[in-house]
Design an enzyme around this catalytic site. Structure first.
Site, PDB file in Angstrom:
ATOM      1  N   ASP A  21       0.817  -1.225   0.000  1.00 48.78           N
ATOM      2  CA  ASP A  21       0.000   0.000   0.000  1.00 48.78           C
ATOM      3  C   ASP A  21       0.850   1.274   0.000  1.00 48.78           C
ATOM      4  O   ASP A  21       0.643   2.164   0.838  1.00 48.78           O
ATOM      5  CB  ASP A  21      -0.932   0.033   1.216  1.00 48.78           C
ATOM      6  CG  ASP A  21      -1.681  -1.267   1.434  1.00 48.78           C
ATOM      7  OD1 ASP A  21      -2.134  -1.854   0.441  1.00 48.78           O
ATOM      8  OD2 ASP A  21      -1.802  -1.690   2.598  1.00 48.78           O
ATOM      9  N   GLU A 211     -11.759  -0.214  -3.193  1.00 49.44           N
ATOM     10  CA  GLU A 211     -11.152   0.196  -1.924  1.00 49.44           C
ATOM     11  C   GLU A 211      -9.982   1.129  -2.235  1.00 49.44           C
ATOM     12  O   GLU A 211      -9.791   1.542  -3.382  1.00 49.44           O
ATOM     13  CB  GLU A 211     -10.670  -1.025  -1.132  1.00 49.44           C
ATOM     14  CG  GLU A 211      -9.613  -1.857  -1.851  1.00 49.44           C
ATOM     15  CD  GLU A 211      -9.061  -2.974  -0.989  1.00 49.44           C
ATOM     16  OE1 GLU A 211      -9.224  -2.922   0.239  1.00 49.44           O
ATOM     17  OE2 GLU A 211      -8.440  -3.904  -1.555  1.00 49.44           O
TER      18      GLU A 211
END
Length: 698
Positions: A21, A211
């Protein structure tokens, strides 16, 4: 915070831990990356799920050398968080009001779901101080904050779809009323009370799971990018995430969906997560893949690619690469196995499937195979040599070339790994498929930024791990003056050094007095005790070497076999050098001028000119491994055994440096260890002797 750790890397960019991420930001003309930190779940945690307990921050100025500034936040230090939640998922960091605001998700101490907290700092590297409570009205994960041109800030997160809201100027609260929302009931769980939720659902996005929002502005356009599952399981496989995007003229939409930035990972890694930045005029996308955990897609690693836009502002689809981005300095350790392109049949695989951070290797299967690695800057190389880490399936050759498989040869390597009639190894070990670190003199030094190509030029396959170019000047410089003096501590730094003689040894424990006297007094080349060589002078080395037959010592022979005798033939060159250090680094000399650094014998000579007799001096020597020293043809000192170089480790009996010319010779031998030495003369009181001149025969 600990001291920064510098890593050189291609894709993946971080090589000692999992980094998922990755949110990239540009602060103070550097790129900072704030990733989540995947770890293997401890006992008691779900073993097949994501597990994250803290955050690190990394920085770089060139996108190839990354500094780890250490841990900036832990689940143990979040006042409102669950100290055993292992839920510190994708974060973000922005600058406003003279401070850095770090946004992160975490599981709260009570209740279910996620909340998003804020920590502040005066530096992008921290230390960060957590706010006592999470942001009210935000229930979800993967926060992203966009600071607009007018200073307004907007936060985006995923949870009940992708939501967005304006932040107050304090960057800690939502700007707007919170709405009461009924929470969905999970099967087997009691009904949850309504929750106060802020912001709004981002309209105009495609159906399907979404997301990890990341919003940015370019020109007049706002971009909302996000991982998106566009498929279903109709083909029998679980669908995986793409990276997709939408555009708007407003920071909160409505949004016009445009398509995919990056397709699903080919190996079906379930997730992807990303950020986009502009740095020095080029746009980049940071994302993750499970390169270091190919059988486990919950442990991921950050990567980078270039991004390009069309004239209408839409984003061109990005293809992920092994090479990644950035210009490597030739002095970096270049992971050349992460090549830009390759010939047919070349494969890449982990070196170690247990310790995956040992990285990867590229295998060139046959003669004519090649790999190409783009963008290496040679402007840092002034007087260089190359070191490579490689292994081969048998005796073979490979070369490092410039630009193409037929390009100019930079360096060549002859991988003799299987014992044959010409092998001088005392064990005659078969080194097939064992990693060997070798060095070579450069046949040619490229200029500026260029591409490297590794070519297999022998009959057996070769695997490459990394290459690195080094400068000799760090350790030695060529002699340019007629004479020199000892340094302030009396150490002799000017020497004529012969390229290393191939002299394999079982180990340093064989270096007894009797062994050394026998082997130092052998004749390796004519005039070795009388020659005063010139810089560049060549000698022919020829001697007989006892070679232990194959299999000896392996427990498969009833009796020790009779040793074989082989002849070593070498043509070697003398080099007149000034050492940059008081300890003359023969190991680095061997790296530069030989392809063998272990199991070798070094010869050194220096000339000492005195204006008068200097009586009652002692020769003081330190050396790695064993050595022997002669003054004016007579033995002065023998240092036996496995040694570690310490100045004045051993001293000779009293000697006289005679008026006029004196010749000091040394022989240093090593087995598997390093090779350095330091030499000076001390007077009766232990003070360094310095009233003489040091010369070479030039």
């Amino acid at each position: 915070m600990g001291l920064p750790i510098v890593m050189s890397a291609q894709n993946p960019i971080i090589r000692d831990q999992f980094t998922a991420d990755p949110t990239a930001r540009v602060f103070n003309n550097k790129v900072y990356v704030y990733p989540s930190h995947d770890i293997f779940p401890p006992d008691g945690q779900r073993q097949d799920w994501f597990c994250m307990e803290d955050y690190h921050v990394f920085s770089s100025e060139n996108l190839t050398e990354w500094t780890d500034h250490g841990m900036i936040l832990s689940q143990l230090t979040v006042p409102w968080g669950n100290p055993a939640g292992y839920s510190m998922w994708a974060p973000d960091c922005v600058y406003k009001n003279g401070k850095y605001y770090f946004y992160y998700p975490n599981a709260p101490k009570s209740g279910r779901g996620f909340a998003i907290g804020v920590a502040t700092a005066d530096s992008p590297e921290g230390p960060f101080t957590c706010q006592p409570e999470p942001i009210k009205g935000v229930s979800g994960i993967d926060p992203c904050v966009l600071v607009d041109d007018d200073g307004s800030a907007y936060i985006y997160w995923s949870g009940m779809g992708i939501r967005g809201a304006k932040l107050k100027d304090n960057m800690l609260e939502l700007d707007g009323e919170l709405q009461e929302m009924k929470m969905p009931r999970r099967e087997g769980q009691p009904e949850m009370p309504p929750m106060k939720v802020g912001g709004q659902v981002m309209e105009g996005l495609p159906d399907g799971f979404k997301e990890g929002p990341f919003a940015f502005k370019r020109g007049d356009w706002y971009y909302l990018t996000f991982p998106w599952v566009r498929g279903d399981n109709s083909n029998g496989k679980n669908p995986t995430e793409t990276l997709a995007y939408a555009m708007s003229k407003s920071p909160l939409g409505p949004w016009d969906f445009k398509g995919v930035i990056m397709a699903e990972h080919e190996n079906h890694c379930w997730t992807n997560h990303h950020s986009l930045i502009e740095y020095k005029g080029q746009w980049y996308i940071f994302y993750h893949h499970n390169v270091f955990s190919p059988s486990d897609d919950k442990r991921r690693s950050a990567q980078i690619e270039k991004v390009f836009f069309n004239a209408d502002g839409t984003i061109q689809e990005v293809k992920e690469t092994m090479r990644g981005v950035g210009v490597n300095s030739a002095t970096e350790k270049i992971e050349i196995d992460r090549y830009s392109s390759a010939s047919a049949g070349v494969t890449t695989q982990l070196i170690d499937t247990v310790n995956t951070f040992r990285s990867l290797e590229a295998t060139l299967p046959q003669k004519g195979s090649w790999i190409k690695y783009n963008d290496v800057d040679f402007s840092c190389i002034t007087d260089g040599y190359i070191v490579v880490n490689a292994k081969a399936a048998g005796n073979t050759k490979f070369a490092i070339r410039e630009k193409s498989a037929n390009g100019k040869v930079i360096a060549q390597f002859d991988m003799k790994v299987k014992p044959d009639a010409g092998d001088q190894s005392p064990f005659r070990r078969d080194l097939s498929n064992q990693w060997l670190t070798q060095s070579a003199v450069l046949d040619y030094t490229p200029k500026g930024v260029t591409d490297l190509v590794v070519t297999c030029e022998g009959d057996a396959s070769v695997s490459i791990d990394w290459v690195q170019f080094k400068n000799r000047a760090k350790y030695f410089s060529p002699v340019t003056t007629a004479s020199a003096q000892p340094d302030d501590e009396g150490f002799i730094r000017r020497w004529l050094v012969l390229e290393p003689i191939d002299k394999p040894n079982r180990g340093n424990t064989v270096f007894t007095d009797s062994y050394l006297r026998e082997h130092f007094n052998m004749e390796y080349f004519k005039g070795q005790q009388t020659i005063v060589p010139k810089d560049g002078q060549k000698v022919k080395v020829s001697f007989k070497q006892e070679q232990v037959p194959a299999g000896f010592g392996r427990g498969n022979q009833a009796e020790p076999a009779k040793p074989e005798i082989k002849t070593v033939n070498q043509t070697l060159t003398w080099h007149a050098l000034d050492s940059e250090n008081m300890n003359v680094k023969l190991f680095r000399f061997a790296e530069k001028w030989s392809n063998k650094v272990y199991g070798v014998l070094f010869w050194t000579v220096t000339i000492i000119d005195c204006d008068e007799d200097i009586e009652n001096v002692r020769l003081a020597v330190g050396s790695n491994s064993a050595s022997m020293w002669w003054l004016n043809g007579k033995e002065a000192l023998l240092m036996s055994g496995d040694r570690r170089m310490v100045k004045d480790d051993a001293m000779s009996p009293r000697l006289t440096l005679k008026k006029g010319r004196n010749i000091l010779r040394g022989a240093i031998i090593n087995g598997p260890g390093m090779s350095d030495f330091c030499v000076r003369f001390l007077d009766e009181k232990g003070n360094p002797v310095k009233n003489y001149q040091i010369k070479t025969n030039n």
